[in-house]
Design an enzyme around this catalytic site. Structure first.
Site, PDB file in Angstrom:
ATOM      1  N   LYS A 194      -3.139  -3.358  16.326  1.00  0.00           N
ATOM      2  CA  LYS A 194      -4.074  -2.051  15.574  1.00  0.00           C
ATOM      3  C   LYS A 194      -4.828  -1.382  16.443  1.00  0.00           C
ATOM      4  O   LYS A 194      -5.089  -0.176  16.508  1.00  0.00           O
ATOM      5  CB  LYS A 194      -4.641  -2.485  14.241  1.00  0.00           C
ATOM      6  CG  LYS A 194      -3.791  -3.157  13.163  1.00  0.00           C
ATOM      7  CD  LYS A 194      -2.938  -1.946  12.769  1.00  0.00           C
ATOM      8  CE  LYS A 194      -2.002  -2.528  11.620  1.00  0.00           C
ATOM      9  NZ  LYS A 194      -0.969  -1.277  10.929  1.00  0.00           N
ATOM     10  N   SER A 235      -6.815  -1.647  11.001  1.00  0.00           N
ATOM     11  CA  SER A 235      -7.260  -2.706  10.415  1.00  0.00           C
ATOM     12  C   SER A 235      -8.497  -3.074  10.594  1.00  0.00           C
ATOM     13  O   SER A 235      -9.096  -2.983  11.714  1.00  0.00           O
ATOM     14  CB  SER A 235      -6.220  -3.891  10.551  1.00  0.00           C
ATOM     15  OG  SER A 235      -6.714  -5.042   9.853  1.00  0.00           O
ATOM     16  N   LEU A 284       0.708  -1.192   0.101  1.00  0.00           N
ATOM     17  CA  LEU A 284      -0.029  -0.064   0.063  1.00  0.00           C
ATOM     18  C   LEU A 284       0.871   1.174   0.165  1.00  0.00           C
ATOM     19  O   LEU A 284       0.337   2.369  -0.591  1.00  0.00           O
ATOM     20  CB  LEU A 284      -0.990   0.078   1.213  1.00  0.00           C
ATOM     21  CG  LEU A 284      -2.013  -1.130   1.293  1.00  0.00           C
ATOM     22  CD1 LEU A 284      -3.099  -0.978   2.315  1.00  0.00           C
ATOM     23  CD2 LEU A 284      -2.833  -1.225  -0.195  1.00  0.00           C
ATOM     24  N   TYR A 324      -1.974  -9.502  15.721  1.00  0.00           N
ATOM     25  CA  TYR A 324      -2.102  -8.363  14.831  1.00  0.00           C
ATOM     26  C   TYR A 324      -3.127  -7.359  14.910  1.00  0.00           C
ATOM     27  O   TYR A 324      -2.945  -6.111  15.061  1.00  0.00           O
ATOM     28  CB  TYR A 324      -2.010  -8.864  13.259  1.00  0.00           C
ATOM     29  CG  TYR A 324      -2.321  -8.034  12.330  1.00  0.00           C
ATOM     30  CD1 TYR A 324      -1.120  -6.689  11.976  1.00  0.00           C
ATOM     31  CD2 TYR A 324      -3.482  -7.772  11.476  1.00  0.00           C
ATOM     32  CE1 TYR A 324      -1.556  -6.062  10.831  1.00  0.00           C
ATOM     33  CE2 TYR A 324      -3.668  -6.815  10.801  1.00  0.00           C
ATOM     34  CZ  TYR A 324      -2.850  -5.911  10.040  1.00  0.00           C
ATOM     35  OH  TYR A 324      -2.795  -4.932   9.513  1.00  0.00           O
ATOM     36  N   PHE A 338       1.873   3.670   7.477  1.00  0.00           N
ATOM     37  CA  PHE A 338       1.652   2.399   6.923  1.00  0.00           C
ATOM     38  C   PHE A 338       2.643   1.651   7.236  1.00  0.00           C
ATOM     39  O   PHE A 338       2.834   0.274   6.730  1.00  0.00           O
ATOM     40  CB  PHE A 338       1.566   2.738   5.503  1.00  0.00           C
ATOM     41  CG  PHE A 338       0.117   2.913   5.074  1.00  0.00           C
ATOM     42  CD1 PHE A 338      -0.987   2.275   4.611  1.00  0.00           C
ATOM     43  CD2 PHE A 338      -0.396   4.365   4.996  1.00  0.00           C
ATOM     44  CE1 PHE A 338      -2.344   2.843   4.407  1.00  0.00           C
ATOM     45  CE2 PHE A 338      -1.424   4.971   4.709  1.00  0.00           C
ATOM     46  CZ  PHE A 338      -2.586   4.028   4.383  1.00  0.00           C
ATOM     47  N   GLY A 339       3.769   2.008   8.318  1.00  0.00           N
ATOM     48  CA  GLY A 339       4.704   1.068   8.424  1.00  0.00           C
ATOM     49  C   GLY A 339       4.486  -0.061   9.549  1.00  0.00           C
ATOM     50  O   GLY A 339       3.461   0.205  10.179  1.00  0.00           O
ATOM     51  N   GLY A 340       5.044  -1.234   9.405  1.00  0.00           N
ATOM     52  CA  GLY A 340       4.896  -2.177  10.596  1.00  0.00           C
ATOM     53  C   GLY A 340       4.538  -3.473   9.942  1.00  0.00           C
ATOM     54  O   GLY A 340       4.327  -3.488   8.711  1.00  0.00           O
ATOM     55  N   SER A 347       2.134  -6.462   8.467  1.00  0.00           N
ATOM     56  CA  SER A 347       0.829  -6.226   8.134  1.00  0.00           C
ATOM     57  C   SER A 347      -0.017  -7.551   8.045  1.00  0.00           C
ATOM     58  O   SER A 347      -1.035  -7.865   7.552  1.00  0.00           O
ATOM     59  CB  SER A 347       0.687  -5.866   6.491  1.00  0.00           C
ATOM     60  OG  SER A 347       1.456  -6.837   5.851  1.00  0.00           O
ATOM     61  N   HIS A 391      -9.062  -6.035  11.181  1.00  0.00           N
ATOM     62  CA  HIS A 391      -8.866  -7.139  12.127  1.00  0.00           C
ATOM     63  C   HIS A 391      -9.063  -6.576  13.548  1.00  0.00           C
ATOM     64  O   HIS A 391      -8.869  -7.411  14.552  1.00  0.00           O
ATOM     65  CB  HIS A 391      -7.580  -7.812  12.030  1.00  0.00           C
ATOM     66  CG  HIS A 391      -7.566  -8.579  10.388  1.00  0.00           C
ATOM     67  ND1 HIS A 391      -8.425  -9.665  10.294  1.00  0.00           N
ATOM     68  CD2 HIS A 391      -7.106  -8.370   9.386  1.00  0.00           C
ATOM     69  CE1 HIS A 391      -7.983  -9.919   9.148  1.00  0.00           C
ATOM     70  NE2 HIS A 391      -7.379  -9.255   8.537  1.00  0.00           N
TER      71      HIS A 391
END
Length: 265
Positions: free
Chosen positions: A139, A110, A14, A135, A70-72, A74, A112
């Site tokens: 988030k 996310s 992304l 994960y 958007f780092g990290g 996924s 999730h």
């Protein structure tokens, strides 16, 4: 008008989409990742940085007006795999942003975060988190971190619970969760320009079968143009066959390590 916008995770899927679509939109686009990136083009700065390094992250944030975080990691992972990039890295980024006087952060959260809800539930931005794994929990932590820095320090936070952002949906679940690249860009631009302090929205196109009430995003100016339903004939039969995946919103993130009572979800 932001002068310098930072994209973290710029080497990721992304991040690369954003780099291409936002090129030329700001005087300076600063691109960062711990992995190698393509060389800087006109109007770009490329800064390699591991967000788990607090001092390097402070330097990364210097002179920045807005951050697209958007780092990290996924994907689901072990506690150590998730802890560093998604929790420690997020802490370092928000603290670096505070010290640098960054105005706002658009955060790639996310779906999730709410992955253990059944697909029959229609959720809005006020839904209580039910993460479907480590994960998703990371988030949810990121959203709370964003809230702390918004309300205590004034850093605007736009938390996007991204669904499935790909060129096309590839299974039946994505008929509900898909976010087209064009709508992805539209939502990010809302995050960069809208008037807010702290908001949670869903990163989805205007899908007929959506799990989520995205009226909060529409209120802020998001106007998605795409609908996954045009792909229904191609992916309708593409399911996992596992009730945990097929009946809960988190899909294939749910079954690993699951030992709870499915009937109580």
């Amino acid at each position: 008008m932001h002068h310098r916008v930072l994209i973290t995770g710029a080497a990721g899927n992304l991040g690369r989409v954003l780099r291409e679509r936002l090129r030329g939109s700001f005087p300076v686009l600063r691109l960062s990742d711990r992995e190698e990136m393509a060389p800087a083009a006109a109007g770009e700065e490329v800064v390699r940085c591991d967000l788990t390094d607090a001092e390097a992250t402070k330097r990364l944030c210097a002179g920045v007006d807005a951050i697209l975080h958007f780092g990290g990691r996924s994907l689901e992972g072990s506690w150590p795999e998730v802890l560093g990039p998604n929790i420690v890295g997020a802490i370092n980024l928000w603290e670096g942003a505070r010290l640098a006087g960054v105005e706002r952060i658009v955060f790639a959260s996310s779906n999730h975060v709410v992955g253990l809800y059944r697909r029959t539930a229609m959720l809005d931005h006020k839904a209580i988190p039910k993460p479907d794994g480590r994960y998703g929990l990371s988030k949810a932590f990121g959203e709370d971190l964003a809230s702390l820095y918004a309300y205590k320090h004034g850093i605007k936070a736009f938390c996007m619970r991204i669904g499935s952002c790909f060129g096309n949906p590839s299974n039946r679940r994505m008929l509900s969760t898909w976010l087209s690249f064009a709508d992805f860009e539209r939502l990010v631009r809302v995050g960069l320009t809208a008037d807010y302090l702290f908001e949670i929205v869903y990163g989805q196109s205007r899908n007929t079968r959506s799990f989520w009430d995205n009226s909060n995003a529409y209120r802020l100016g998001y106007d998605p143009q795409d609908d996954a339903e045009i792909f229904a004939a191609e992916v309708e039969g593409k399911v996992s066959g596992n009730p945990l995946s097929d009946e809960l919103q988190g899909g294939d993130f749910v079954p690993p390590d699951f030992s709870g009572d499915f009937e109580k979800l």
